[in-house]
Design a protein around this motif. Structure first.
Motif, PDB file in Angstrom:
ATOM      1  N   ARG A 124       1.253  -1.067  -0.016  1.00 39.08           N
ATOM      2  CA  ARG A 124      -0.016  -0.130  -0.178  1.00 39.08           C
ATOM      3  C   ARG A 124       0.360   1.521  -0.447  1.00 39.08           C
ATOM      4  NH1 ARG A 124      -5.220   0.858   1.714  1.00 39.08           N
ATOM      5  NH2 ARG A 124      -5.358  -0.923   0.556  1.00 39.08           N
ATOM      6  N   LYS A 161      -0.710  17.888  -4.145  1.00 42.26           N
ATOM      7  CA  LYS A 161      -2.320  18.592  -3.445  1.00 42.26           C
ATOM      8  C   LYS A 161      -2.373  19.710  -3.204  1.00 42.26           C
ATOM      9  CE  LYS A 161      -4.488  15.814  -0.233  1.00 42.26           C
ATOM     10  NZ  LYS A 161      -4.689  15.378   0.968  1.00 42.26           N
ATOM     11  N   THR A 216     -14.896  -4.855  -6.653  1.00 37.66           N
ATOM     12  CA  THR A 216     -13.395  -4.805  -7.495  1.00 37.66           C
ATOM     13  C   THR A 216     -13.391  -5.606  -8.841  1.00 37.66           C
ATOM     14  OG1 THR A 216     -12.929  -7.067  -6.439  1.00 37.66           O
ATOM     15  CG2 THR A 216     -12.236  -5.077  -5.123  1.00 37.66           C
ATOM     16  N   LEU A 220     -17.603  -1.154 -16.315  1.00 33.97           N
ATOM     17  CA  LEU A 220     -18.421  -0.393 -16.447  1.00 33.97           C
ATOM     18  C   LEU A 220     -18.324   0.136 -17.762  1.00 33.97           C
ATOM     19  CD1 LEU A 220     -16.996   2.736 -14.101  1.00 33.97           C
ATOM     20  CD2 LEU A 220     -19.059   1.960 -13.545  1.00 33.97           C
ATOM     21  N   ARG A 263     -11.891  18.149 -10.915  1.00 37.16           N
ATOM     22  CA  ARG A 263     -12.474  19.039 -10.764  1.00 37.16           C
ATOM     23  C   ARG A 263     -12.517  21.051 -10.017  1.00 37.16           C
ATOM     24  NH1 ARG A 263     -14.276  13.427  -8.768  1.00 37.16           N
ATOM     25  NH2 ARG A 263     -12.571  13.394  -7.401  1.00 37.16           N
ATOM     26  N   GLN A 264     -10.911  20.497 -10.072  1.00 38.86           N
ATOM     27  CA  GLN A 264     -11.020  22.249  -9.320  1.00 38.86           C
ATOM     28  C   GLN A 264     -10.873  22.817 -10.822  1.00 38.86           C
ATOM     29  OE1 GLN A 264      -8.971  19.320  -9.279  1.00 38.86           O
ATOM     30  NE2 GLN A 264      -7.356  19.289  -7.961  1.00 38.86           N
ATOM     31  N   MET A 284     -10.620  -2.509 -17.225  1.00 39.96           N
ATOM     32  CA  MET A 284     -11.374  -1.555 -16.075  1.00 39.96           C
ATOM     33  C   MET A 284      -9.756  -0.768 -14.441  1.00 39.96           C
ATOM     34  SD  MET A 284     -14.037  -0.673 -15.375  1.00 39.96           S
ATOM     35  CE  MET A 284     -14.303   0.891 -14.777  1.00 39.96           C
ATOM     36  N   ILE A 287      -8.555   1.416 -15.960  1.00 39.71           N
ATOM     37  CA  ILE A 287      -9.143   3.114 -15.960  1.00 39.71           C
ATOM     38  C   ILE A 287      -9.182   4.277 -14.442  1.00 39.71           C
ATOM     39  CG2 ILE A 287     -11.559   4.474 -16.996  1.00 39.71           C
ATOM     40  CD1 ILE A 287     -12.131   2.910 -19.114  1.00 39.71           C
ATOM     41  N   LEU A 288      -9.511   2.548 -13.206  1.00 42.94           N
ATOM     42  CA  LEU A 288      -9.960   3.826 -12.001  1.00 42.94           C
ATOM     43  C   LEU A 288      -8.760   4.236 -11.533  1.00 42.94           C
ATOM     44  CD1 LEU A 288     -12.509   0.184 -10.863  1.00 42.94           C
ATOM     45  CD2 LEU A 288     -12.525   2.350 -10.817  1.00 42.94           C
ATOM     46  N   ASP A 289      -7.608   2.692 -11.265  1.00 46.55           N
ATOM     47  CA  ASP A 289      -6.497   3.698 -11.362  1.00 46.55           C
ATOM     48  C   ASP A 289      -6.182   4.906 -12.095  1.00 46.55           C
ATOM     49  OD1 ASP A 289      -3.401   3.631  -9.967  1.00 46.55           O
ATOM     50  OD2 ASP A 289      -3.258   3.012 -11.998  1.00 46.55           O
ATOM     51  N   VAL A 291      -8.039   7.483 -13.714  1.00 46.77           N
ATOM     52  CA  VAL A 291      -8.663   8.837 -13.080  1.00 46.77           C
ATOM     53  C   VAL A 291      -8.437   8.581 -11.850  1.00 46.77           C
ATOM     54  CG1 VAL A 291     -11.550   9.354 -12.764  1.00 46.77           C
ATOM     55  CG2 VAL A 291     -10.917   8.028 -15.280  1.00 46.77           C
ATOM     56  N   ASN A 292      -8.085   8.371 -11.163  1.00 42.16           N
ATOM     57  CA  ASN A 292      -7.917   8.763  -9.904  1.00 42.16           C
ATOM     58  C   ASN A 292      -6.320   9.142  -9.095  1.00 42.16           C
ATOM     59  OD1 ASN A 292      -6.876   7.134  -6.663  1.00 42.16           O
ATOM     60  ND2 ASN A 292      -8.706   8.385  -6.796  1.00 42.16           N
ATOM     61  N   ARG A 295      -6.749  12.442 -10.530  1.00 48.49           N
ATOM     62  CA  ARG A 295      -7.766  13.661 -10.021  1.00 48.49           C
ATOM     63  C   ARG A 295      -7.095  13.756  -8.222  1.00 48.49           C
ATOM     64  NH1 ARG A 295     -13.439  11.527 -12.112  1.00 48.49           N
ATOM     65  NH2 ARG A 295     -13.264  12.953 -14.380  1.00 48.49           N
ATOM     66  N   THR A 296      -6.186  12.911  -8.365  1.00 46.86           N
ATOM     67  CA  THR A 296      -5.329  13.107  -6.947  1.00 46.86           C
ATOM     68  C   THR A 296      -4.147  13.973  -7.503  1.00 46.86           C
ATOM     69  OG1 THR A 296      -5.174  10.700  -6.952  1.00 46.86           O
ATOM     70  CG2 THR A 296      -6.616  11.704  -5.192  1.00 46.86           C
TER      71      THR A 296
ATOM     72  N   PRO B  20      -9.809  14.943  -3.409  1.00 45.96           N
ATOM     73  CA  PRO B  20      -9.062  15.254  -2.195  1.00 45.96           C
ATOM     74  C   PRO B  20      -9.121  17.220  -1.919  1.00 45.96           C
ATOM     75  CG  PRO B  20      -7.258  14.402  -3.888  1.00 45.96           C
ATOM     76  CD  PRO B  20      -8.980  13.833  -4.380  1.00 45.96           C
ATOM     77  N   ASN B  46     -15.267   3.259  -7.873  1.00 43.99           N
ATOM     78  CA  ASN B  46     -13.070   3.598  -6.950  1.00 43.99           C
ATOM     79  C   ASN B  46     -13.924   3.582  -5.438  1.00 43.99           C
ATOM     80  OD1 ASN B  46     -11.047   2.798  -7.786  1.00 43.99           O
ATOM     81  ND2 ASN B  46     -10.649   4.877  -9.084  1.00 43.99           N
ATOM     82  N   ILE B  49     -14.929   0.554  -4.126  1.00 42.82           N
ATOM     83  CA  ILE B  49     -13.446  -0.410  -4.199  1.00 42.82           C
ATOM     84  C   ILE B  49     -13.540  -0.203  -2.288  1.00 42.82           C
ATOM     85  CG2 ILE B  49     -11.376  -1.353  -4.861  1.00 42.82           C
ATOM     86  CD1 ILE B  49     -12.718  -0.836  -7.608  1.00 42.82           C
TER      87      ILE B  49
END
Lengths: 389, 84
Positions: A124, A161, A216, A220, A263-264, A284, A287-289, A291-292, A295-296, B20, B46, B49
């Motif tokens: 992690r 951030k 998991t 989509l 978003r910002q 999939m 994509i999940l990874d 996009v996250n 955005r982070t 965030p 996400n 999950i």
């Protein structure tokens, strides 16, 4: 300093992940660089040993400048290549580097004493870019547990951030988008085509497949679209690549840029590599990874420089038809509108069907409308047999 | 068994990892997560999950709509998270 997009002129070195003498292999993350797209992890393009480091953290460096030199096996030290304008050619090794030489592992191991941590905590921490030595372990004998890792603020996340939050960053991204889009509209003779694609089969198939799947492993509909575009591209190579120096250069693979709104404010379109060679599950996860991370605030250099076409799925916000602006030097963009229920005539009968509008923006220098239309038809045909995607 | 407050913390933590930049303190208990935080279907998957990783809760696709607000999430998790 790699070019992370058509209009990047310079980047600020945030930190090095390597030191002279370290062994690196192609794809390793060697530095963090701050750009108008946030903090980016820079991957090395060749394997070898780090010879010298030429730029320091905090320094703003023009694209194409040599940041560090690496030595491939058999090459004498101090063989720094001359700086060139084209970023991928910055200190290029003379010969193809051997893949993952055996001596890499010991060198990396020796660099830091590994703090005690459970395997899942270590994984992690790696995923989130957290330095384990900065975490206090609360497990038995001071071992670092998963909870310790998750409770610790990731240094990189915080850095990303912070940098994303600044008004400067937003202004810089706005400027970069403005430059790329202006160049696109100035240079690229776009043509636009749209066709409604029946999605009932795809939606029904997905519902059934997802029924038995844990969260998991769920799919989509965007993954079906992405895969259909990639498979169709195999037969329409003129949509997949770049217009450079007055000629079309086909992409080296089918690397699809995914338009992701932030978003910002602003957007990025990082690539998923070799989409045509990945199955739906793998895609999939990608994509999940992606996009996250987009955005982070932590993308990798290859993701920002390698896209050979862009797919946009803006439709989720409800618009039905989208004609995007091509991201130069790419030659096509496929945009999907909202998935809606529409009256649909088939075999002389009208029924309600799930429908999505596929809009193609393509570069008329590289392809013609006739081929563009056939490209959209190919995507349509593929989506009618979701089980084969 | 986790309390409402503990579950609320988990939900907010997972949301914080996805968005965030969002001001989660300003999120009303009954407000739509998708609307207020501007999250799309990829973010939402996400999110589920993340809840699964934190709590081991398996959320069937048909239940996704039961997670529309913070309060809905807590209620759903209270009755589903640890009754496996």
């Amino acid at each position: 300093m790699p070019s992370l997009g058509a209009d990047m002129e310079a980047g600020t070195l945030v930190e090095w992940r390597i030191r002279p003498g370290d062994g690196v292999k192609r794809g390793d993350i060697v530095a963090l660089v701050e750009t108008e797209k946030g903090v980016i992890e820079v991957e090395i393009f060749a394997s070898g040993i780090v010879d010298s480091i030429l730029a320091s953290p905090g320094e703003k460096v023009p694209v194409g400048t040599v940041l560090a030199t690496i030595r491939v096996e058999g090459e004498p030290a101090e063989a720094a290549a001359p700086s060139e304008k084209k970023p991928p050619e910055v200190p290029k090794p003379a010969a193809p580097a051997p893949e993952a030489p055996a001596w890499i592992a010991p060198i990396r191991e020796a660099r830091t004493a590994r703090p005690l941590a459970s395997p899942v905590a270590r994984r992690r921490a790696e995923e989130s870019g957290l330095d384990l030595s900065s975490v206090t372990g609360t497990g038995e004998g001071g071992i670092i547990t998963l909870a310790d890792v998750e409770g610790a603020p990731s240094r990189i996340e915080e850095k990303a951030k912070r940098s994303l939050a600044t008004a400067d960053q937003l202004t810089a991204m706005r400027r970069a988008i403005a430059a790329a889009m202006t160049r696109s509209k100035r240079e690229i003779p776009h043509y636009y085509l749209a066709t409604p694609i029946g999605m009932s089969r795809a939606v029904a198939w997905l519902r059934e497949v997802n029924l038995g799947r844990p969260v998991t492993n769920r799919l989509l509909y965007s993954v079906l679209i992405l895969r259909a575009v990639a498979l169709a591209l195999r037969d329409f190579p003129e949509m997949n690549g770049f217009w450079l120096d007055g000629a079309f250069k086909p992409g080296s693979g089918i690397h699809v840029g995914i338009a992701i709104s932030l978003r910002q404010g602003g957007l990025v379109a990082p690539a998923i590599h070799d989409v045509d060679k990945k199955d739906l599950e793998e895609l999939m996860r990608s994509i999940l990874d992606l996009v996250n991370r987009a955005r982070t605030g932590m993308l990798r250099s290859s993701e920002l420089s390698d896209a050979t076409i862009t797919v946009s799925n803006l439709g989720e916000q409800g618009v039905e038809t989208i004609f995007g602006i091509i991201y130069p030097p790419q030659v096509a963009l496929v945009a999907f509108g909202a998935l809606t229920e529409q009256p649909w005539a088939e075999n002389g009968m009208v029924g309600a069907r799930s429908v999505i509008m596929a809009g193609l923006s393509a570069d008329h220098r590289a392809s013609d409308g006739h081929r563009g239309g056939r490209f959209l038809s190919a995507i349509d045909r593929l989506l009618q047999e979701p089980e084969k995607l | 068994m986790r309390t409402r407050e503990e579950l609320r913390e988990v939900v907010l933590r997972v949301l914080g990892r996805i968005a965030p930049e969002a001001d989660l303190k300003a999120l009303g208990p009954a407000e739509s997560l998708r609307e207020e935080l501007d999250i799309d279907s990829v973010d939402f998957l996400n999110f589920m999950i993340g809840l699964n990783a934190e709590l081991g809760v398996e959320i069937p696709e048909a239940d996704a709509r039961k997670l529309s607000s913070l309060e809905d999430c807590i209620s759903y998790l209270l009755s589903n998270a640890e009754s496996r």
